[in-house]
Design an enzyme around this catalytic site. Structure first.
Site, short mmCIF file in Angstrom:
data_model
loop_
_atom_site.label_atom_id
_atom_site.label_comp_id
_atom_site.label_asym_id
_atom_site.label_seq_id
_atom_site.Cartn_x
_atom_site.Cartn_y
_atom_site.Cartn_z
N THR A 124 31.27 -21.11 -15.46
CA THR A 124 32.59 -21.64 -15.84
C THR A 124 33.21 -20.84 -16.99
OG1 THR A 124 31.57 -23.21 -17.39
CG2 THR A 124 31.99 -23.99 -15.14
N GLY B 146 31.44 -20.12 -19.62
CA GLY B 146 30.81 -20.66 -20.82
C GLY B 146 30.20 -19.62 -21.73
N THR B 147 29.71 -18.53 -21.16
CA THR B 147 29.13 -17.47 -21.99
C THR B 147 30.19 -16.85 -22.88
OG1 THR B 147 27.42 -16.99 -20.33
CG2 THR B 147 27.90 -15.27 -21.96
N TRP C 277 18.37 -22.80 -26.03
CA TRP C 277 18.29 -23.88 -25.03
C TRP C 277 17.30 -24.94 -25.52
CZ3 TRP C 277 22.19 -23.29 -21.96
CH2 TRP C 277 22.60 -22.02 -21.53
N HIS D 127 20.59 -24.85 -19.57
CA HIS D 127 21.81 -25.47 -19.06
C HIS D 127 21.67 -26.99 -18.95
CE1 HIS D 127 24.24 -21.92 -18.18
NE2 HIS D 127 23.14 -21.33 -17.73
N ARG E 133 35.94 -25.14 -14.32
CA ARG E 133 36.52 -24.05 -13.54
C ARG E 133 36.89 -24.56 -12.15
NH1 ARG E 133 33.47 -18.26 -12.28
NH2 ARG E 133 35.24 -17.16 -11.34
N THR F 136 41.61 -13.89 -23.97
CA THR F 136 42.22 -13.08 -22.92
C THR F 136 41.91 -13.68 -21.56
OG1 THR F 136 40.28 -11.63 -22.87
CG2 THR F 136 42.15 -10.94 -24.24
N ARG G 37 33.91 -11.63 -10.03
CA ARG G 37 33.20 -11.38 -8.76
C ARG G 37 33.66 -12.37 -7.69
NH1 ARG G 37 29.04 -10.27 -12.55
NH2 ARG G 37 28.22 -8.15 -12.36
N ALA G 38 33.91 -13.60 -8.12
CA ALA G 38 34.37 -14.61 -7.16
C ALA G 38 35.72 -14.24 -6.59
CB ALA G 38 34.43 -15.98 -7.84
#
Length: 429
Positions: A101, A103-104, A149, A154, A190, A322, A328-329
């Site tokens: 989504t 998140g990184t 983590w 996650h 997302r 930005t 890739r999707a």
């Protein structure tokens, strides 16, 4: 006698002249800030009543419709989001990171891009940063890039809400009974089809997330409750059709599952309630948790995400977000039939995202209108202050103009004031 008559004429002429100068200063000719209305209801009432969902500002990186189609009934309480985040106290910001989504990227913004009195210490080559409070060796941020983590890979809402307080109190050596913290949960969402395709491409390259705990009601799911979709080490090279065919694939409706309270439906035990009831309960829980979170953003609206975060927490980012659409999707070409299949597998996520998108855009516009009200009020207060200064000056002018022995003082004051007014006009021009 003639000298006295000249003094009497001078006073009203000077007053009129300075009133004209003052009006031009307060209400310049190219401004529409000065107007007169017989039905004036005051600043707040005039701009807060009749809330309309019409966009007045278009962003270069986000193509938005001029109006929001309303499907859900949101109250002002749902729209008004402001958190008095006390970074010097014991408040903790908790980032719920849902796979694929964005998140990184957002997580890096949290540790590297916020203007802080004591910025996070991010050493080259290290995955985690040290995000301490000003003057205290305690962390204000619970996220992948600050605490790791700590509640599992996650971790979802069910895991985090039961784990984070214990972990943070242990890290900071605090007693849960003596110290009541505020935990402010945030996340990113997302578009479900794009997110699903992105996860498929990620799994196709070898990702498994097999070390995720999926803790619920104090235990992880059994193999019967959550069977694996592949028999080998990973699912490298899996075709999209096989990826969609696995009934236990956690990519299906991942956003709803990770935002809902899983204990309401017996965690991963699919036989506890019917599939239809399970979906309804999880969707309602995810909507409620999302609505009550301190903040959430949308991957498709980066600049608005930045704006709402800053408005919510009173923090500012150093660099602007930005919008990156070449993912890739985005490069995956699928037929309408495949898209419908993906939407069917993620029907709960599709409903959640429509809900989240409308709430997000309404919050954005609500905050923009509120900001405009604040700016109008500030300008009105500044005008009032300038008008009070002009009235004070005119009163002083009348007082000095009343006696012949003070005629020189009038001329001196007039010269000083004219010079000061001219200087201010030069700055304004």
């Amino acid at each position: 006698m003639e000298e006295k008559f000249n003094r009497l004429i001078f006073i009203p002429i000077a007053a009129v002249l300075f009133l004209m100068i003052g009006y031009q200063y307060v209400c310049p000719a190219d401004s529409n800030t000065c107007y007169f209305r017989s039905d004036d209801k005051g600043l707040f009432q005039r701009y807060s009543s009749g809330f309309e969902l019409v966009y007045t500002e278009q962003e270069t990186d986000e193509d938005l419709p001029s109006k929001i189609t309303s499907r859900f009934n949101f109250t002002e309480r749902n729209l008004d989001r402001h958190v008095d985040f006390n970074i010097r106290g014991d408040d903790v910001m908790v980032f719920l990171h849902i796979q694929k989504t964005g998140g990184t990227t957002f997580g890096r913004h949290l540790v590297k891009n916020i203007q802080l009195e004591q910025p996070c210490d991010c050493m080259p080559g290290q995955r985690k940063c040290t995000c301490h409070r000003p003057g205290r060796a305690e962390s204000w941020l619970f996220s992948r890039f600050s605490t790791g983590w700590s509640c599992g890979l996650h971790a979802d809402w069910t895991e985090l809400t039961s784990c984070v307080p214990t972990v943070m109190n242990k890290r900071d050596k605090k007693s849960a009974q003596k110290n009541k913290r505020n935990f402010y949960y945030i996340t990113m969402l997302r578009d479900p089809v794009s997110r699903y395709l992105s996860e498929w491409k990620h799994v196709q390259r070898g990702a498994t997330w097999k070390t995720a705990l999926h803790m619920c009601d104090g235990r992880p799911p059994t193999e019967d409750e959550l069977p694996a979709c592949y028999s080998g080490e990973d699912w490298t090279g899996v075709p999209l059709t096989d990826f969609m065919s696995c009934p236990s694939n956690l990519a299906n409706n991942r956003q709803v599952r990770m935002l809902a309270d899983l204990s309401l439906v017996g965690c991963y035990n699919m036989s506890s309630v019917s599939e239809l009831e399970r979906g309804q309960v999880l969707l309602a829980s995810a909507k409620a948790n999302l609505r009550n979170m301190a903040f959430y953003g949308l991957t498709e609206f980066q600049r608005k995400t930045q704006y709402l975060f800053e408005r919510t927490f009173g923090l500012r980012f150093i660099r602007a977000f930005t919008q990156i659409n070449s993912t890739r999707a985005a490069s995956v070409g699928i037929s309408e039939k495949v898209r419908w299949r993906i939407e069917g597998l993620n029907a709960l996520d599709v409903e959640l995202y429509e809900y989240a998108k409308e709430l997000f855009l309404r919050r954005y516009q609500y905050n923009r209108q509120k900001q405009h009200q604040e700016e109008r009020l500030r300008r009105w207060q500044e005008r009032q202050q300038r008008q009070r200064l002009h009235r004070t000056y005119l009163a002083e002018l009348w007082r000095l103009g009343g006696g012949g022995e003070e005629e020189e003082q009038v001329k001196g004051l007039e010269e000083v004031t004219t010079t000061e007014d001219y200087s201010s006009q030069v700055v304004r021009w």
